[in-house]
Design a protein around this motif. Structure first.
Motif, PDB file in Angstrom:
ATOM      1  N   ASN A  94     -47.935  60.232   5.611  1.00 16.75           N
ATOM      2  CA  ASN A  94     -48.852  61.382   5.644  1.00 16.75           C
ATOM      3  C   ASN A  94     -48.476  62.417   6.702  1.00 16.75           C
ATOM      4  O   ASN A  94     -49.340  63.022   7.312  1.00 16.75           O
ATOM      5  CB  ASN A  94     -50.302  60.928   5.872  1.00 16.75           C
ATOM      6  N   LEU A  95     -47.176  62.596   6.940  1.00 14.23           N
ATOM      7  CA  LEU A  95     -46.739  63.655   7.855  1.00 14.23           C
ATOM      8  C   LEU A  95     -46.670  64.968   7.081  1.00 14.23           C
ATOM      9  O   LEU A  95     -46.493  64.974   5.865  1.00 14.23           O
ATOM     10  CB  LEU A  95     -45.364  63.324   8.440  1.00 14.23           C
ATOM     11  N   PHE A  96     -46.828  66.074   7.799  1.00 14.76           N
ATOM     12  CA  PHE A  96     -46.701  67.389   7.153  1.00 14.76           C
ATOM     13  C   PHE A  96     -45.226  67.758   7.097  1.00 14.76           C
ATOM     14  O   PHE A  96     -44.597  67.999   8.130  1.00 14.76           O
ATOM     15  CB  PHE A  96     -47.491  68.444   7.936  1.00 14.76           C
ATOM     16  N   ASN A  97     -44.676  67.816   5.871  1.00 14.77           N
ATOM     17  CA  ASN A  97     -43.240  68.034   5.719  1.00 14.77           C
ATOM     18  C   ASN A  97     -42.776  69.405   6.187  1.00 14.77           C
ATOM     19  O   ASN A  97     -41.618  69.595   6.527  1.00 14.77           O
ATOM     20  CB  ASN A  97     -42.822  67.812   4.255  1.00 14.77           C
ATOM     21  N   ASN A  98     -43.706  70.378   6.202  1.00 15.70           N
ATOM     22  CA  ASN A  98     -43.326  71.743   6.588  1.00 15.70           C
ATOM     23  C   ASN A  98     -43.410  71.961   8.101  1.00 15.70           C
ATOM     24  O   ASN A  98     -43.108  73.041   8.592  1.00 15.70           O
ATOM     25  CB  ASN A  98     -44.238  72.759   5.882  1.00 15.70           C
ATOM     26  N   SER A 100     -42.445  70.646  12.131  1.00 15.01           N
ATOM     27  CA  SER A 100     -41.537  69.810  12.926  1.00 15.01           C
ATOM     28  C   SER A 100     -42.295  68.580  13.423  1.00 15.01           C
ATOM     29  O   SER A 100     -43.526  68.528  13.396  1.00 15.01           O
ATOM     30  CB  SER A 100     -41.000  70.596  14.125  1.00 15.01           C
ATOM     31  N   ILE A 101     -41.548  67.587  13.906  1.00 17.69           N
ATOM     32  CA  ILE A 101     -42.172  66.368  14.423  1.00 17.69           C
ATOM     33  C   ILE A 101     -43.103  66.713  15.588  1.00 17.69           C
ATOM     34  O   ILE A 101     -44.229  66.225  15.672  1.00 17.69           O
ATOM     35  CB  ILE A 101     -41.087  65.356  14.862  1.00 17.69           C
ATOM     36  N   SER A 102     -42.639  67.580  16.473  1.00 16.63           N
ATOM     37  CA  SER A 102     -43.465  67.992  17.610  1.00 16.63           C
ATOM     38  C   SER A 102     -44.779  68.614  17.129  1.00 16.63           C
ATOM     39  O   SER A 102     -45.861  68.284  17.629  1.00 16.63           O
ATOM     40  CB  SER A 102     -42.698  68.980  18.487  1.00 16.63           C
ATOM     41  N   ASP A 103     -44.684  69.488  16.128  1.00 21.05           N
ATOM     42  CA  ASP A 103     -45.897  70.151  15.616  1.00 21.05           C
ATOM     43  C   ASP A 103     -46.810  69.168  14.888  1.00 21.05           C
ATOM     44  O   ASP A 103     -48.038  69.299  14.930  1.00 21.05           O
ATOM     45  CB  ASP A 103     -45.525  71.317  14.687  1.00 21.05           C
ATOM     46  N   ASN A 104     -46.217  68.186  14.205  1.00 16.37           N
ATOM     47  CA  ASN A 104     -47.035  67.145  13.561  1.00 16.37           C
ATOM     48  C   ASN A 104     -47.887  66.416  14.607  1.00 16.37           C
ATOM     49  O   ASN A 104     -49.042  66.094  14.349  1.00 16.37           O
ATOM     50  CB  ASN A 104     -46.136  66.121  12.848  1.00 16.37           C
ATOM     51  N   ALA A 139     -36.943  67.926  14.795  1.00 17.67           N
ATOM     52  CA  ALA A 139     -36.556  67.531  13.430  1.00 17.67           C
ATOM     53  C   ALA A 139     -37.757  67.665  12.487  1.00 17.67           C
ATOM     54  O   ALA A 139     -38.897  67.854  12.919  1.00 17.67           O
ATOM     55  CB  ALA A 139     -36.049  66.093  13.434  1.00 17.67           C
ATOM     56  N   TYR A 140     -37.489  67.550  11.193  1.00 15.05           N
ATOM     57  CA  TYR A 140     -38.550  67.578  10.182  1.00 15.05           C
ATOM     58  C   TYR A 140     -38.625  66.206   9.520  1.00 15.05           C
ATOM     59  O   TYR A 140     -37.636  65.469   9.481  1.00 15.05           O
ATOM     60  CB  TYR A 140     -38.260  68.685   9.146  1.00 15.05           C
ATOM     61  N   PRO A 141     -39.803  65.857   8.973  1.00 15.06           N
ATOM     62  CA  PRO A 141     -39.982  64.499   8.429  1.00 15.06           C
ATOM     63  C   PRO A 141     -38.886  64.064   7.461  1.00 15.06           C
ATOM     64  O   PRO A 141     -38.441  62.910   7.497  1.00 15.06           O
ATOM     65  CB  PRO A 141     -41.351  64.586   7.738  1.00 15.06           C
ATOM     66  N   GLN A 148     -38.639  55.520  11.199  1.00 20.92           N
ATOM     67  CA  GLN A 148     -38.873  56.588  12.182  1.00 20.92           C
ATOM     68  C   GLN A 148     -40.145  57.362  11.845  1.00 20.92           C
ATOM     69  O   GLN A 148     -40.952  57.673  12.723  1.00 20.92           O
ATOM     70  CB  GLN A 148     -37.669  57.540  12.211  1.00 20.92           C
ATOM     71  N   LYS A 149     -40.346  57.647  10.554  1.00 19.58           N
ATOM     72  CA  LYS A 149     -41.563  58.368  10.144  1.00 19.58           C
ATOM     73  C   LYS A 149     -42.814  57.582  10.517  1.00 19.58           C
ATOM     74  O   LYS A 149     -43.802  58.155  10.982  1.00 19.58           O
ATOM     75  CB  LYS A 149     -41.564  58.609   8.631  1.00 19.58           C
TER      76      LYS A 149
END
Length: 247
Positions: A94-98, A100-104, A139-141, A148-149
């Motif tokens: 359930n990560l937001f693909n659009n 970045s990891i930091s922004d998630n 990075a992005y998901p 890692q996700k």
């Protein structure tokens, strides 16, 4: 209520199809602060329904849930306020693909807790460091492995500084070689005293980390005890039969 009881569940029921399907059928349970409670049982026994009921992602048919002294099943309760204190990790990340990891990781602390961006980013960096992924902030998901996700999904929940973490089969969607890296993060959390409720098929984790194991079947708790009691000396026939198939 006992001072160190964080969650108390009284006669919880969840029925579907006009009462013909009883996912939960009068379940009673207490979860104390600092406990790691692992819920096991056959597929369809109500484990995930129970876990999702704890933060009202599933609305119970009847019964009550008291979280940190507040009856959250009362319609007048602001459930969103209490969900902030309950971290939830799902099978799917359930990560937001659009984003970045930091922004998630920083999205909820900034939006919900009104944390300023610099503080939120600092916390995200510390959490990424902690799970061994400090280089993934930008990075992005889709650039990450499943393991890692899922580790990112865990620290995203931790970024809200929850009082309890709920895990709904967090390793079931992972390739076998990635399961260990996620369980290691969970073991660390447990060692640090995080209150955790974990639905899992990972019996090794249950044996090693749980302070209490709950065996569910047919929507109720059939047996509960320490890992030694549940795995070493099961009492009810249904549990014996279940363990004989999986161990």
């Amino acid at each position: 209520m006992n001072g160190n009881v964080l969650i108390k569940v009284n006669d919880l029921k969840k029925h579907y199809n006009g009462g013909t399907v009883k996912a939960l059928d009068g379940l009673n349970c207490e979860i104390k602060k600092g406990e790691v409670v692992v819920i096991i049982g056959p597929s369809g026994c109500g484990k995930s329904t129970f876990l999702r009921s704890l933060n009202l992602l599933e609305l119970p048919t009847s019964g009550e849930i008291i979280f940190d002294g507040v009856k959250i099943t009362d319609p007048k309760t602001d459930i969103n306020l209490h969900r902030q204190k309950m971290g939830m990790v799902f099978q799917q990340f359930n990560l937001f693909n659009n984003l970045s990891i930091s922004d998630n990781i920083t999205l909820a602390p900034i939006k919900v807790l009104k944390m300023n961006k610099a503080d939120a980013q600092k916390k995200a960096e510390e959490l990424l460091e902690r799970i061994g992924l400090p280089d993934k902030a930008g990075a992005y998901p889709q650039q990450l492995s499943g393991g890692q996700k899922q580790r990112i999904a865990i620290v995203r929940a931790l970024a809200m500084s929850p009082d309890v973490m709920l895990f709904d089969e967090p390793t079931s969607a992972l390739d076998p070689e990635m399961v260990g890296e996620v369980l290691d993060v969970m073991k660390e959390l447990a060692a640090e005293g995080m209150t955790m409720v974990v639905v899992t098929h990972e019996m090794g984790f249950a044996r090693e980390v749980a302070s209490r194991v709950i065996f569910m079947d047919e929507g109720i708790i059939q047996e509960e005890g320490t890992p030694e009691e549940i795995f070493g000396n099961p009492k009810c026939e249904r549990l014996k039969s279940f363990l004989s198939k999986i161990l």
